[in-house]
Design a protein around this motif. Structure first.
Motif, PDB file in Angstrom:
ATOM      1  N   MET A 125       0.825  -1.202   0.000  1.00 61.69           N
ATOM      2  CA  MET A 125       0.000   0.000   0.000  1.00 61.69           C
ATOM      3  C   MET A 125       0.865   1.261   0.000  1.00 61.69           C
ATOM      4  O   MET A 125       0.529   2.250  -0.653  1.00 61.69           O
ATOM      5  CB  MET A 125      -0.958  -0.019   1.190  1.00 61.69           C
ATOM      6  CG  MET A 125      -2.035   1.023   1.110  1.00 61.69           C
ATOM      7  SD  MET A 125      -3.016   0.843  -0.386  1.00 61.69           S
ATOM      8  CE  MET A 125      -3.861   2.398  -0.354  1.00 61.69           C
ATOM      9  N   ASP A 126       1.994   1.236   0.708  1.00 60.13           N
ATOM     10  CA  ASP A 126       2.915   2.373   0.673  1.00 60.13           C
ATOM     11  C   ASP A 126       3.390   2.641  -0.757  1.00 60.13           C
ATOM     12  O   ASP A 126       3.471   3.791  -1.185  1.00 60.13           O
ATOM     13  CB  ASP A 126       4.136   2.131   1.570  1.00 60.13           C
ATOM     14  CG  ASP A 126       3.848   2.345   3.045  1.00 60.13           C
ATOM     15  OD1 ASP A 126       2.786   2.910   3.381  1.00 60.13           O
ATOM     16  OD2 ASP A 126       4.702   1.957   3.857  1.00 60.13           O
ATOM     17  N   LEU A 127       3.685   1.583  -1.504  1.00 62.90           N
ATOM     18  CA  LEU A 127       4.116   1.742  -2.893  1.00 62.90           C
ATOM     19  C   LEU A 127       2.992   2.295  -3.761  1.00 62.90           C
ATOM     20  O   LEU A 127       3.213   3.146  -4.626  1.00 62.90           O
ATOM     21  CB  LEU A 127       4.623   0.414  -3.453  1.00 62.90           C
ATOM     22  CG  LEU A 127       5.874  -0.150  -2.788  1.00 62.90           C
ATOM     23  CD1 LEU A 127       6.199  -1.531  -3.349  1.00 62.90           C
ATOM     24  CD2 LEU A 127       7.055   0.788  -2.942  1.00 62.90           C
ATOM     25  N   VAL A 128       1.765   1.815  -3.526  1.00 64.69           N
ATOM     26  CA  VAL A 128       0.604   2.318  -4.271  1.00 64.69           C
ATOM     27  C   VAL A 128       0.436   3.821  -4.031  1.00 64.69           C
ATOM     28  O   VAL A 128       0.217   4.597  -4.958  1.00 64.69           O
ATOM     29  CB  VAL A 128      -0.677   1.548  -3.882  1.00 64.69           C
ATOM     30  CG1 VAL A 128      -1.927   2.239  -4.415  1.00 64.69           C
ATOM     31  CG2 VAL A 128      -0.599   0.106  -4.372  1.00 64.69           C
TER      32      VAL A 128
ATOM     33  N   GLY B  40       3.014  10.369  -7.555  1.00 59.91           N
ATOM     34  CA  GLY B  40       3.630  10.724  -8.834  1.00 59.91           C
ATOM     35  C   GLY B  40       2.602  11.092  -9.880  1.00 59.91           C
ATOM     36  O   GLY B  40       2.759  12.078 -10.613  1.00 59.91           O
ATOM     37  N   LEU B  41       1.520  10.317  -9.957  1.00 63.71           N
ATOM     38  CA  LEU B  41       0.456  10.614 -10.916  1.00 63.71           C
ATOM     39  C   LEU B  41      -0.144  11.991 -10.638  1.00 63.71           C
ATOM     40  O   LEU B  41      -0.320  12.799 -11.557  1.00 63.71           O
ATOM     41  CB  LEU B  41      -0.625   9.532 -10.849  1.00 63.71           C
ATOM     42  CG  LEU B  41      -1.703   9.599 -11.918  1.00 63.71           C
ATOM     43  CD1 LEU B  41      -2.294   8.217 -12.147  1.00 63.71           C
ATOM     44  CD2 LEU B  41      -2.801  10.585 -11.605  1.00 63.71           C
ATOM     45  N   LEU B  42      -0.437  12.266  -9.375  1.00 66.57           N
ATOM     46  CA  LEU B  42      -1.059  13.557  -9.033  1.00 66.57           C
ATOM     47  C   LEU B  42      -0.138  14.731  -9.330  1.00 66.57           C
ATOM     48  O   LEU B  42      -0.575  15.769  -9.826  1.00 66.57           O
ATOM     49  CB  LEU B  42      -1.494  13.573  -7.570  1.00 66.57           C
ATOM     50  CG  LEU B  42      -2.975  13.313  -7.347  1.00 66.57           C
ATOM     51  CD1 LEU B  42      -3.842  14.409  -7.886  1.00 66.57           C
ATOM     52  CD2 LEU B  42      -3.427  12.001  -7.911  1.00 66.57           C
ATOM     53  N   GLU B  43       1.131  14.583  -9.034  1.00 62.58           N
ATOM     54  CA  GLU B  43       2.055  15.680  -9.318  1.00 62.58           C
ATOM     55  C   GLU B  43       2.185  15.895 -10.830  1.00 62.58           C
ATOM     56  O   GLU B  43       2.265  17.025 -11.292  1.00 62.58           O
ATOM     57  CB  GLU B  43       3.409  15.436  -8.651  1.00 62.58           C
ATOM     58  CG  GLU B  43       3.348  15.588  -7.131  1.00 62.58           C
ATOM     59  CD  GLU B  43       2.824  16.944  -6.682  1.00 62.58           C
ATOM     60  OE1 GLU B  43       3.436  17.970  -7.046  1.00 62.58           O
ATOM     61  OE2 GLU B  43       1.796  16.990  -5.975  1.00 62.58           O
ATOM     62  N   ASP B  44       2.162  14.811 -11.617  1.00 65.28           N
ATOM     63  CA  ASP B  44       2.146  14.954 -13.077  1.00 65.28           C
ATOM     64  C   ASP B  44       0.876  15.659 -13.532  1.00 65.28           C
ATOM     65  O   ASP B  44       0.909  16.538 -14.405  1.00 65.28           O
ATOM     66  CB  ASP B  44       2.248  13.591 -13.760  1.00 65.28           C
ATOM     67  CG  ASP B  44       3.648  13.006 -13.755  1.00 65.28           C
ATOM     68  OD1 ASP B  44       4.617  13.746 -13.471  1.00 65.28           O
ATOM     69  OD2 ASP B  44       3.778  11.801 -14.059  1.00 65.28           O
ATOM     70  N   LEU B  45      -0.270  15.280 -12.952  1.00 65.03           N
ATOM     71  CA  LEU B  45      -1.532  15.927 -13.311  1.00 65.03           C
ATOM     72  C   LEU B  45      -1.477  17.423 -12.979  1.00 65.03           C
ATOM     73  O   LEU B  45      -1.887  18.262 -13.788  1.00 65.03           O
ATOM     74  CB  LEU B  45      -2.690  15.250 -12.581  1.00 65.03           C
ATOM     75  CG  LEU B  45      -4.073  15.748 -12.966  1.00 65.03           C
ATOM     76  CD1 LEU B  45      -5.050  14.583 -13.000  1.00 65.03           C
ATOM     77  CD2 LEU B  45      -4.571  16.821 -12.032  1.00 65.03           C
TER      78      LEU B  45
ATOM     79  N   THR C   5      13.157  10.302 -10.005  1.00 64.12           N
ATOM     80  CA  THR C   5      14.397   9.812  -9.399  1.00 64.12           C
ATOM     81  C   THR C   5      14.616   8.390  -9.922  1.00 64.12           C
ATOM     82  O   THR C   5      13.648   7.727 -10.340  1.00 64.12           O
ATOM     83  CB  THR C   5      14.300   9.780  -7.865  1.00 64.12           C
ATOM     84  OG1 THR C   5      13.278   8.842  -7.496  1.00 64.12           O
ATOM     85  CG2 THR C   5      14.000  11.150  -7.288  1.00 64.12           C
ATOM     86  N   PRO C   6      15.843   7.891  -9.904  1.00 62.93           N
ATOM     87  CA  PRO C   6      16.073   6.520 -10.394  1.00 62.93           C
ATOM     88  C   PRO C   6      15.203   5.477  -9.679  1.00 62.93           C
ATOM     89  O   PRO C   6      14.628   4.602 -10.322  1.00 62.93           O
ATOM     90  CB  PRO C   6      17.560   6.288 -10.132  1.00 62.93           C
ATOM     91  CG  PRO C   6      18.156   7.664 -10.189  1.00 62.93           C
ATOM     92  CD  PRO C   6      17.115   8.567  -9.578  1.00 62.93           C
ATOM     93  N   GLY C   7      15.072   5.577  -8.358  1.00 59.77           N
ATOM     94  CA  GLY C   7      14.254   4.620  -7.617  1.00 59.77           C
ATOM     95  C   GLY C   7      12.787   4.686  -8.003  1.00 59.77           C
ATOM     96  O   GLY C   7      12.114   3.663  -8.149  1.00 59.77           O
ATOM     97  N   TYR C   8      12.285   5.900  -8.190  1.00 57.04           N
ATOM     98  CA  TYR C   8      10.878   6.050  -8.564  1.00 57.04           C
ATOM     99  C   TYR C   8      10.660   5.555  -9.988  1.00 57.04           C
ATOM    100  O   TYR C   8       9.626   4.968 -10.298  1.00 57.04           O
ATOM    101  CB  TYR C   8      10.420   7.504  -8.412  1.00 57.04           C
ATOM    102  CG  TYR C   8       8.917   7.616  -8.452  1.00 57.04           C
ATOM    103  CD1 TYR C   8       8.167   7.501  -7.294  1.00 57.04           C
ATOM    104  CD2 TYR C   8       8.242   7.798  -9.657  1.00 57.04           C
ATOM    105  CE1 TYR C   8       6.793   7.582  -7.326  1.00 57.04           C
ATOM    106  CE2 TYR C   8       6.869   7.870  -9.698  1.00 57.04           C
ATOM    107  CZ  TYR C   8       6.145   7.761  -8.526  1.00 57.04           C
ATOM    108  OH  TYR C   8       4.784   7.818  -8.566  1.00 57.04           O
ATOM    109  N   SER C   9      11.634   5.755 -10.873  1.00 55.52           N
ATOM    110  CA  SER C   9      11.533   5.253 -12.248  1.00 55.52           C
ATOM    111  C   SER C   9      11.349   3.747 -12.261  1.00 55.52           C
ATOM    112  O   SER C   9      10.534   3.213 -13.009  1.00 55.52           O
ATOM    113  CB  SER C   9      12.774   5.617 -13.060  1.00 55.52           C
ATOM    114  OG  SER C   9      12.764   6.972 -13.372  1.00 55.52           O
ATOM    115  N   VAL C  10      12.102   3.049 -11.431  1.00 55.25           N
ATOM    116  CA  VAL C  10      11.985   1.591 -11.349  1.00 55.25           C
ATOM    117  C   VAL C  10      10.589   1.212 -10.859  1.00 55.25           C
ATOM    118  O   VAL C  10       9.940   0.321 -11.416  1.00 55.25           O
ATOM    119  CB  VAL C  10      13.082   1.002 -10.427  1.00 55.25           C
ATOM    120  CG1 VAL C  10      12.816  -0.463 -10.115  1.00 55.25           C
ATOM    121  CG2 VAL C  10      14.451   1.184 -11.058  1.00 55.25           C
TER     122      VAL C  10
END
Length: 176
Positions: A126-129, A135-140, A159-164
């Motif tokens: 759930m933390d990952l979700v 990320g989706l909201l900040e893109d929106l 960030t590299p970790g978030y990209s993965v």
């Protein structure tokens, strides 16, 4: 929850409250027109360049069903400055999320997304979700800011970790 935008829910300790805010230039009517385009063929707000499209079976109408990727919900309320969605039983989530816009001051609009959620998923998942949701909201909101300024969106790098994490999410969504 480990998110910059999450906090303990004020009335239900089993739920997470996640709030994103952004102030953009522009007027409230222009922002309302962008919000009204959600899930339509003219939608320039939803960040489909990086996330699964928001699809609703009857568009942005009350009781319309749909979601994005495997996240399923129903449109519960639609007003000119507010849209509220409720998660359906077709997934592991319970709760709701709401988009709101308001006049911040003359020439500026505050955009807000409020998520109240609980899930049967393990807490670490759930933390990952929630991190993906962030990320989706900040893109929106990047889209909203660019559209309100009349310019093209310049996607910010992950960030590299978030990209993965985001690539893993897209692969899982494709398998479904």
């Amino acid at each position: 929850m480990h998110s910059l935008w999450s906090l303990q829910h004020p009335t239900d300790p089993a739920m997470t409250c996640n709030i994103h805010r952004r102030v953009t230039g522009g007027d409230l009517n222009e922002a309302a027109a962008l919000l009204a385009q959600l899930a339509s063929g003219d939608d320039t707000l939803w960040p489909t360049w990086r996330w699964p499209a928001l699809i609703l079976d009857n568009g942005l109408e009350v009781d319309s069903l749909g979601g994005h990727g495997s996240v399923r919900y129903r449109v519960a309320d639609v007003e000119s400055h507010r849209v509220r969605f409720v998660f359906t039983s077709a997934g592991p989530f319970e709760g709701e999320h709401t988009f709101l816009i308001a006049q911040a001051e003359p020439g500026y609009v505050e955009w807000m997304h409020h998520l109240d959620i609980t899930s049967s998923l393990p807490p670490r998942v759930m933390d990952l979700v929630v991190r993906l949701h962030d990320g989706l909201l900040e893109d929106l909101f990047d889209n909203a800011q660019a559209r309100m300024a009349g310019r093209d969106v310049r996607p910010r790098p992950f960030t590299p970790g978030y990209s993965v994490l985001q690539r893993a999410y897209r692969l899982l969504e494709r398998e479904r």
